[in-house]
Design a protein around this motif. Sequence first.
Motif, PDB file in Angstrom:
ATOM      1  N   UNK A   7      29.245  43.731  39.979  1.00 21.08           N
ATOM      2  CA  UNK A   7      29.197  45.028  39.572  1.00 21.08           C
ATOM      3  C   UNK A   7      30.493  44.805  38.756  1.00 21.08           C
ATOM      4  N   UNK A   8      31.123  43.445  38.643  1.00 12.51           N
ATOM      5  CA  UNK A   8      31.932  42.584  37.958  1.00 12.51           C
ATOM      6  C   UNK A   8      31.414  41.357  37.042  1.00 12.51           C
ATOM      7  N   UNK A   9      31.981  41.677  35.842  1.00 15.62           N
ATOM      8  CA  UNK A   9      30.877  40.240  34.988  1.00 15.62           C
ATOM      9  C   UNK A   9      32.202  39.733  35.132  1.00 15.62           C
ATOM     10  N   UNK A  10      31.759  38.259  35.971  1.00 15.20           N
ATOM     11  CA  UNK A  10      32.668  37.274  36.737  1.00 15.20           C
ATOM     12  C   UNK A  10      33.248  36.177  35.100  1.00 15.20           C
ATOM     13  N   UNK A  11      34.687  36.016  35.402  1.00 17.65           N
ATOM     14  CA  UNK A  11      35.279  35.044  33.624  1.00 17.65           C
ATOM     15  C   UNK A  11      35.284  33.514  34.771  1.00 17.65           C
ATOM     16  N   UNK A  12      34.967  32.528  33.030  1.00 20.63           N
ATOM     17  CA  UNK A  12      35.774  31.394  34.121  1.00 20.63           C
ATOM     18  C   UNK A  12      37.142  30.758  33.492  1.00 20.63           C
ATOM     19  N   UNK A  13      37.766  31.014  34.050  1.00 22.35           N
ATOM     20  CA  UNK A  13      39.701  29.461  33.873  1.00 22.35           C
ATOM     21  C   UNK A  13      38.995  28.948  32.760  1.00 22.35           C
ATOM     22  N   UNK A  52      43.726  39.651  37.807  1.00 24.51           N
ATOM     23  CA  UNK A  52      43.320  40.796  37.811  1.00 24.51           C
ATOM     24  C   UNK A  52      42.541  39.804  36.240  1.00 24.51           C
ATOM     25  N   UNK A  53      42.221  38.977  36.485  1.00 28.65           N
ATOM     26  CA  UNK A  53      41.103  37.933  35.233  1.00 28.65           C
ATOM     27  C   UNK A  53      39.973  37.725  35.371  1.00 28.65           C
ATOM     28  N   UNK A  54      39.403  38.715  36.941  1.00 29.11           N
ATOM     29  CA  UNK A  54      38.147  38.716  37.371  1.00 29.11           C
ATOM     30  C   UNK A  54      37.054  37.345  37.500  1.00 29.11           C
ATOM     31  N   UNK A  55      38.340  36.132  37.980  1.00 33.32           N
ATOM     32  CA  UNK A  55      37.718  35.213  38.376  1.00 33.32           C
ATOM     33  C   UNK A  55      37.094  34.403  39.184  1.00 33.32           C
ATOM     34  N   UNK A  56      36.164  34.005  39.171  1.00 32.88           N
ATOM     35  CA  UNK A  56      35.280  34.127  40.623  1.00 32.88           C
ATOM     36  C   UNK A  56      35.575  32.782  41.118  1.00 32.88           C
ATOM     37  N   UNK A  57      35.284  31.398  40.522  1.00 31.01           N
ATOM     38  CA  UNK A  57      35.342  30.406  40.499  1.00 31.01           C
ATOM     39  C   UNK A  57      37.065  29.388  40.350  1.00 31.01           C
ATOM     40  N   UNK A  58      37.818  28.865  41.038  1.00 29.30           N
ATOM     41  CA  UNK A  58      38.971  28.120  40.697  1.00 29.30           C
ATOM     42  C   UNK A  58      38.817  26.733  40.252  1.00 29.30           C
ATOM     43  N   UNK A  59      38.710  26.520  39.212  1.00 31.24           N
ATOM     44  CA  UNK A  59      38.495  25.332  38.573  1.00 31.24           C
ATOM     45  C   UNK A  59      39.558  25.550  37.024  1.00 31.24           C
ATOM     46  N   UNK A  76      38.285  37.905  42.099  1.00 27.95           N
ATOM     47  CA  UNK A  76      36.627  37.560  42.313  1.00 27.95           C
ATOM     48  C   UNK A  76      36.252  36.190  43.436  1.00 27.95           C
ATOM     49  N   UNK A  77      37.575  35.456  43.904  1.00 28.65           N
ATOM     50  CA  UNK A  77      37.254  33.799  43.782  1.00 28.65           C
ATOM     51  C   UNK A  77      36.260  34.518  45.971  1.00 28.65           C
ATOM     52  N   UNK A  78      35.752  33.658  45.846  1.00 26.54           N
ATOM     53  CA  UNK A  78      34.278  33.124  46.729  1.00 26.54           C
ATOM     54  C   UNK A  78      35.659  32.074  48.166  1.00 26.54           C
ATOM     55  N   UNK A  79      35.982  30.710  47.233  1.00 24.33           N
ATOM     56  CA  UNK A  79      36.179  29.511  47.610  1.00 24.33           C
ATOM     57  C   UNK A  79      37.262  28.997  47.552  1.00 24.33           C
ATOM     58  N   UNK A  80      39.211  28.552  47.982  1.00 22.29           N
ATOM     59  CA  UNK A  80      39.361  27.982  47.315  1.00 22.29           C
ATOM     60  C   UNK A  80      39.875  26.117  47.702  1.00 22.29           C
ATOM     61  N   UNK A  81      39.352  26.012  46.252  1.00 20.49           N
ATOM     62  CA  UNK A  81      39.188  24.796  46.068  1.00 20.49           C
ATOM     63  C   UNK A  81      39.849  24.193  44.327  1.00 20.49           C
ATOM     64  N   UNK A  82      39.785  22.752  43.757  1.00 19.27           N
ATOM     65  CA  UNK A  82      40.139  22.711  42.957  1.00 19.27           C
ATOM     66  C   UNK A  82      41.696  22.934  42.593  1.00 19.27           C
TER      67      UNK A  82
END
Length: 304
Positions: A7-13, A52-59, A76-82
């Motif tokens: 329901x949210x547009x994911x953002x990329x780091x 509050x950046x709608x980040x999906x993936x730590x990168x 909206x991060x799903x995994x601890x990575x990066x």
Amino acid sequence: MSRLYDTIEPSVIDDEMLNTAVEEQGPKEEAGKIAKAEGIDFADVGSLRLDYKNILKIDNLWCFKSLVKLQLDNNIIERIEGLDHLTNLVWLDLSFNNIDVIEGLEKLVKLEDLTLYNNRISRIENMDTLTNLHVLSLGNNDLDTLENILYLRRFKNLRTLNLAGNPFCENTEPSYKSYLVAFLPHLEYLDYRLIDEDTKDAAEKKFDVAIEELLHDERGAERKQKEKEEQEMQLQLHTAAFVERMDGSDLFESLYTEDVEGQKLNTMPGVDELLGEYGKKFTETCKNIFDVGLSKHEEESPRS
């Protein structure tokens, strides 16, 4: 509550997000203008907010090698990575995300304050290297097994713990708070409240037998672990001296055991006695080689 990214547009780091965040959180006024004009080296940044950046993936954080504080909450991060390159991190906030497994923290050995509040974590695990951990927040997750909390006994520096809002907090017998106070004696604050001496004494008396049994098991496990480490060190030393498995009968027994044709000799009369005598001489020869090889290695080691 955790949010769903459908329901949210994911953002990329990316570089744009990082540059903006660093500029916004950097020096202000004249110093800020100079910093912006000259450019800020990510390797020099000590604190970074990406909440509050709608980040999906730590990168793309590998450049921030001096980072001490990282805020990634309310995404909206799903995994601890990066995070492997952020070895100077002391403070990490991953609260209000969609994380369901604790992982990817092995290299963060300086970490003292970890917040995983309001995620979907069902088990405390994969944190063995975080020996400096002082504050841990795991409230509002999916922890439902009280015994899993015993994993935290290895963190001798842990003083503040938040677990409120997990399934085991409701209708737990015995009370999860007295259980925690008894089995985590180093704690000073639980669920944002100071643990007084009366509470500690009552908890210790309530679980004294169980604690003594646990201590006995832990001492036994520590003893076995120490023996294992000593054996591994000895094996490394023997390997370096090229005499591994030569200080006993292991080498002969392994060679004979693996010899399929040799096993057929067992059916012949008198072979047992011959093999016994041969094995004894073989083992004595190996032991002589072992003693000479190890002595030679120890003589040469100081000069190497």
